[in-house]
Scaffold this motif. Structure first.
Motif, PDB file in Angstrom:
ATOM      1  N   GLY A   1      16.218   7.487  -7.849  1.00  0.00           N
ATOM      2  CA  GLY A   1      15.622   7.528  -6.523  1.00  0.00           C
ATOM      3  C   GLY A   1      14.992   8.862  -6.177  1.00  0.00           C
ATOM      4  N   GLU A   2      15.542   9.944  -6.726  1.00  0.00           N
ATOM      5  CA  GLU A   2      15.021  11.276  -6.391  1.00  0.00           C
ATOM      6  C   GLU A   2      13.575  11.455  -6.846  1.00  0.00           C
ATOM      7  N   TYR A   3      13.188  10.751  -7.925  1.00  0.00           N
ATOM      8  CA  TYR A   3      11.806  10.859  -8.402  1.00  0.00           C
ATOM      9  C   TYR A   3      10.828  10.313  -7.357  1.00  0.00           C
ATOM     10  N   PHE A   4      11.233   9.233  -6.703  1.00  0.00           N
ATOM     11  CA  PHE A   4      10.372   8.614  -5.697  1.00  0.00           C
ATOM     12  C   PHE A   4      10.196   9.509  -4.484  1.00  0.00           C
ATOM     13  N   TRP A   5      11.308  10.010  -3.946  1.00  0.00           N
ATOM     14  CA  TRP A   5      11.233  10.770  -2.695  1.00  0.00           C
ATOM     15  C   TRP A   5      10.586  12.130  -2.881  1.00  0.00           C
ATOM     16  N   LYS A   6      10.696  12.684  -4.067  1.00  0.00           N
ATOM     17  CA  LYS A   6      10.034  13.964  -4.340  1.00  0.00           C
ATOM     18  C   LYS A   6       8.526  13.842  -4.170  1.00  0.00           C
ATOM     19  N   VAL A   7       7.981  12.693  -4.585  1.00  0.00           N
ATOM     20  CA  VAL A   7       6.541  12.458  -4.445  1.00  0.00           C
ATOM     21  C   VAL A   7       6.199  11.954  -3.050  1.00  0.00           C
ATOM     22  N   ALA A   8       7.018  11.041  -2.550  1.00  0.00           N
ATOM     23  CA  ALA A   8       6.730  10.392  -1.262  1.00  0.00           C
ATOM     24  C   ALA A   8       6.575  11.401  -0.134  1.00  0.00           C
TER      25      ALA A   8
ATOM     26  N   TYR B   1       5.312   8.991   4.145  1.00  0.00           N
ATOM     27  CA  TYR B   1       6.705   9.431   4.021  1.00  0.00           C
ATOM     28  C   TYR B   1       7.568   8.965   5.198  1.00  0.00           C
ATOM     29  N   ASP B   2       7.117   9.200   6.415  1.00  0.00           N
ATOM     30  CA  ASP B   2       7.909   8.815   7.590  1.00  0.00           C
ATOM     31  C   ASP B   2       8.112   7.306   7.653  1.00  0.00           C
ATOM     32  N   GLU B   3       7.062   6.562   7.325  1.00  0.00           N
ATOM     33  CA  GLU B   3       7.169   5.098   7.323  1.00  0.00           C
ATOM     34  C   GLU B   3       8.192   4.621   6.303  1.00  0.00           C
ATOM     35  N   LEU B   4       8.190   5.241   5.129  1.00  0.00           N
ATOM     36  CA  LEU B   4       9.116   4.851   4.072  1.00  0.00           C
ATOM     37  C   LEU B   4      10.557   5.228   4.430  1.00  0.00           C
ATOM     38  N   LYS B   5      10.733   6.374   5.028  1.00  0.00           N
ATOM     39  CA  LYS B   5      12.063   6.780   5.480  1.00  0.00           C
ATOM     40  C   LYS B   5      12.588   5.823   6.549  1.00  0.00           C
ATOM     41  N   GLN B   6      11.698   5.353   7.399  1.00  0.00           N
ATOM     42  CA  GLN B   6      12.100   4.404   8.432  1.00  0.00           C
ATOM     43  C   GLN B   6      12.492   3.066   7.821  1.00  0.00           C
TER      44      GLN B   6
ATOM     45  N   TRP C   1      13.333   2.659  -1.204  1.00  0.00           N
ATOM     46  CA  TRP C   1      13.124   2.527   0.238  1.00  0.00           C
ATOM     47  C   TRP C   1      14.061   1.478   0.859  1.00  0.00           C
ATOM     48  N   HIS C   2      14.951   0.912   0.024  1.00  0.00           N
ATOM     49  CA  HIS C   2      15.986  -0.005   0.510  1.00  0.00           C
ATOM     50  C   HIS C   2      17.392   0.494   0.177  1.00  0.00           C
ATOM     51  N   PHE C   3      17.557   1.156  -0.966  1.00  0.00           N
ATOM     52  CA  PHE C   3      18.867   1.616  -1.427  1.00  0.00           C
ATOM     53  C   PHE C   3      18.840   3.136  -1.587  1.00  0.00           C
ATOM     54  N   ALA C   4      19.607   3.835  -0.772  1.00  0.00           N
ATOM     55  CA  ALA C   4      19.594   5.303  -0.804  1.00  0.00           C
ATOM     56  C   ALA C   4      20.175   5.857  -2.099  1.00  0.00           C
ATOM     57  N   ASP C   5      21.061   5.097  -2.743  1.00  0.00           N
ATOM     58  CA  ASP C   5      21.755   5.596  -3.925  1.00  0.00           C
ATOM     59  C   ASP C   5      21.218   5.002  -5.225  1.00  0.00           C
ATOM     60  N   VAL C   6      20.022   4.454  -5.205  1.00  0.00           N
ATOM     61  CA  VAL C   6      19.488   3.807  -6.395  1.00  0.00           C
ATOM     62  C   VAL C   6      19.243   4.832  -7.504  1.00  0.00           C
ATOM     63  N   GLN C   7      19.474   4.425  -8.745  1.00  0.00           N
ATOM     64  CA  GLN C   7      19.182   5.304  -9.872  1.00  0.00           C
ATOM     65  C   GLN C   7      17.709   5.733  -9.838  1.00  0.00           C
TER      66      GLN C   7
ATOM     67  N   THR D   1       0.802  -1.221   0.000  1.00  0.00           N
ATOM     68  CA  THR D   1       0.000   0.000   0.000  1.00  0.00           C
ATOM     69  C   THR D   1       0.839   1.277   0.000  1.00  0.00           C
ATOM     70  N   PRO D   2       1.878   1.413   0.830  1.00  0.00           N
ATOM     71  CA  PRO D   2       2.642   2.675   0.831  1.00  0.00           C
ATOM     72  C   PRO D   2       3.251   3.014  -0.527  1.00  0.00           C
ATOM     73  N   TYR D   3       3.775   2.005  -1.223  1.00  0.00           N
ATOM     74  CA  TYR D   3       4.414   2.246  -2.524  1.00  0.00           C
ATOM     75  C   TYR D   3       3.354   2.573  -3.580  1.00  0.00           C
ATOM     76  N   ALA D   4       2.228   1.878  -3.513  1.00  0.00           N
ATOM     77  CA  ALA D   4       1.130   2.167  -4.438  1.00  0.00           C
ATOM     78  C   ALA D   4       0.629   3.590  -4.244  1.00  0.00           C
ATOM     79  N   ALA D   5       0.546   4.027  -2.992  1.00  0.00           N
ATOM     80  CA  ALA D   5       0.076   5.382  -2.711  1.00  0.00           C
ATOM     81  C   ALA D   5       0.995   6.430  -3.337  1.00  0.00           C
ATOM     82  N   VAL D   6       2.306   6.197  -3.260  1.00  0.00           N
ATOM     83  CA  VAL D   6       3.262   7.133  -3.861  1.00  0.00           C
ATOM     84  C   VAL D   6       3.114   7.126  -5.380  1.00  0.00           C
ATOM     85  N   SER D   7       2.965   5.946  -5.980  1.00  0.00           N
ATOM     86  CA  SER D   7       2.789   5.855  -7.426  1.00  0.00           C
ATOM     87  C   SER D   7       1.527   6.586  -7.873  1.00  0.00           C
TER      88      SER D   7
END
Length: 316
Positions: A253-260, A266-271, A245-251, A14-20
């Motif tokens: 990745g900035e697209y995901f966190w900008k939306v998340a 957001y806090d759950e995903l950062k954790q 949400w597992h690899f901080a340096d993934v290609q 659910t958290p990843y679907a919500a971001v998408s």
């Protein structure tokens, strides 16, 4: 007219679907109408409300419960393990979308680990002619010899580069129904029990092999350490093990966190990122070696797609 978009998830996704979904909403046209349907078997009431509450004036988010009888023939057995490691029924739901929603002749399907960077209507409006569906060739396998070997020797698809990834799909829903895709799927599933590293994707590639429209690569940009990032990808797909949400340096990745950061998760995903250790990341990479062993095992099976295609009319 509405533009139908589908996701298939298990409750924990659910958290990843919500971001998408939020990324999709961020790019819709105010002049168009969109219906997003998430196919699930079980989901918590809390997660159901979180997803439905993403709805806007012209984006309608709905939950659709898959009938257990529909997926009953799909067994929790090794041949249906994703990447040869675990069983998840949700990957198969997408195969039933055209039959479940006969009111649509065309629809978009998206994996929950995607980020949409353009109006999804742009993809929906692509003319796929008489093809069964449109998807991008699977770039996650382009520089992985073991998977190239799998596509050629086990799947019997040449060249391996034509093998598509079905995390992003533009369905010709009417063609799927007219060609009785689900009947063919059940027939092959029960007769041969094919062992696959990507069960749902394998059936779509094989049954529809010569009726697939190849989308430009920007519609399914995946992290790949052998490739530079695409400029301005239309859809980013965090395929295989490379999740932001597992690899901080993934290609990408900035697209995901900008939306998340604009979602309640957001806090759950950062954790999750903080809790995922270096040992966890190494295990994720080691999973590629497990896939290699799985490929070698499949090559020795009595029935592989490559062998069966010599005597059974599995193509549409």
């Amino acid at each position: 007219m509405t533009i139908p978009v589908f996701y298939t998830i298990s409750d924990n996704y659910t958290p990843y679907a919500a971001v998408s979904i939020q990324s999709l909403i961020d790019h819709v046209s105010p002049e168009k109408d969109y219906t997003i349907t998430l196919l699930v078997q079980t989901i918590s009431e809390e997660h159901k409300k979180s997803l439905e509450n993403l709805s806007t004036a012209n984006v309608h988010v709905n939950i659709f419960h898959i009938d257990d009888d529909m997926v009953k023939p799909i067994h929790n057995s090794e041949e249906n393990y994703l990447r040869g490691q675990f069983f998840t029924m949700s990957i198969f739901y997408r195969l039933f979308i055209p039959d479940l929603f006969p009111q649509y002749d065309k629809a978009v399907y998206l994996d929950a680990d995607t980020i949409i960077n353009t109006d999804i209507a742009e993809m929906y409006e692509i003319d796929v002619a008489d093809n069964m569906f449109a998807s991008c060739p699977d770039l996650s396998i382009r520089y992985m010899p073991l998977l190239q070997e799998y596509i050629k020797k086990c799947q019997g698809i040449f060249p391996a580069e034509k093998y598509i990834n079905n995390g992003v799909i533009l369905f010709n829903m009417k063609a799927f129904r007219d060609k009785h895709f689900v009947d063919k799927f059940y027939y092959l599933l029960n007769k041969y029990h094919f062992d696959n590293v990507d069960p749902d994707q394998a059936y779509m590639n094989e049954i529809c092999e010569d009726k697939i429209y190849h989308l430009p690569k920007e519609w399914d940009a995946m992290p790949n350490e052998n490739l530079p990032e695409f400029e301005n990808p239309k859809i980013v797909h965090y395929n295989l093990f490379f999740k932001p949400w597992h690899f901080a340096d993934v290609q990408y990745g900035e697209y995901f966190w900008k939306v998340a950061k604009n979602t309640e998760f957001y806090d759950e995903l950062k954790q999750q990122l903080a809790d995922f250790t270096d040992a966890d990341r190494q295990r994720a990479r080691d999973d590629l070696e497990k896939m290699a062993k799985k490929v070698k095992k499949i090559e020795q099976e009595q029935y592989t797609w490559a062998k069966v295609k010599e005597f059974d009319d599995v193509k549409i």
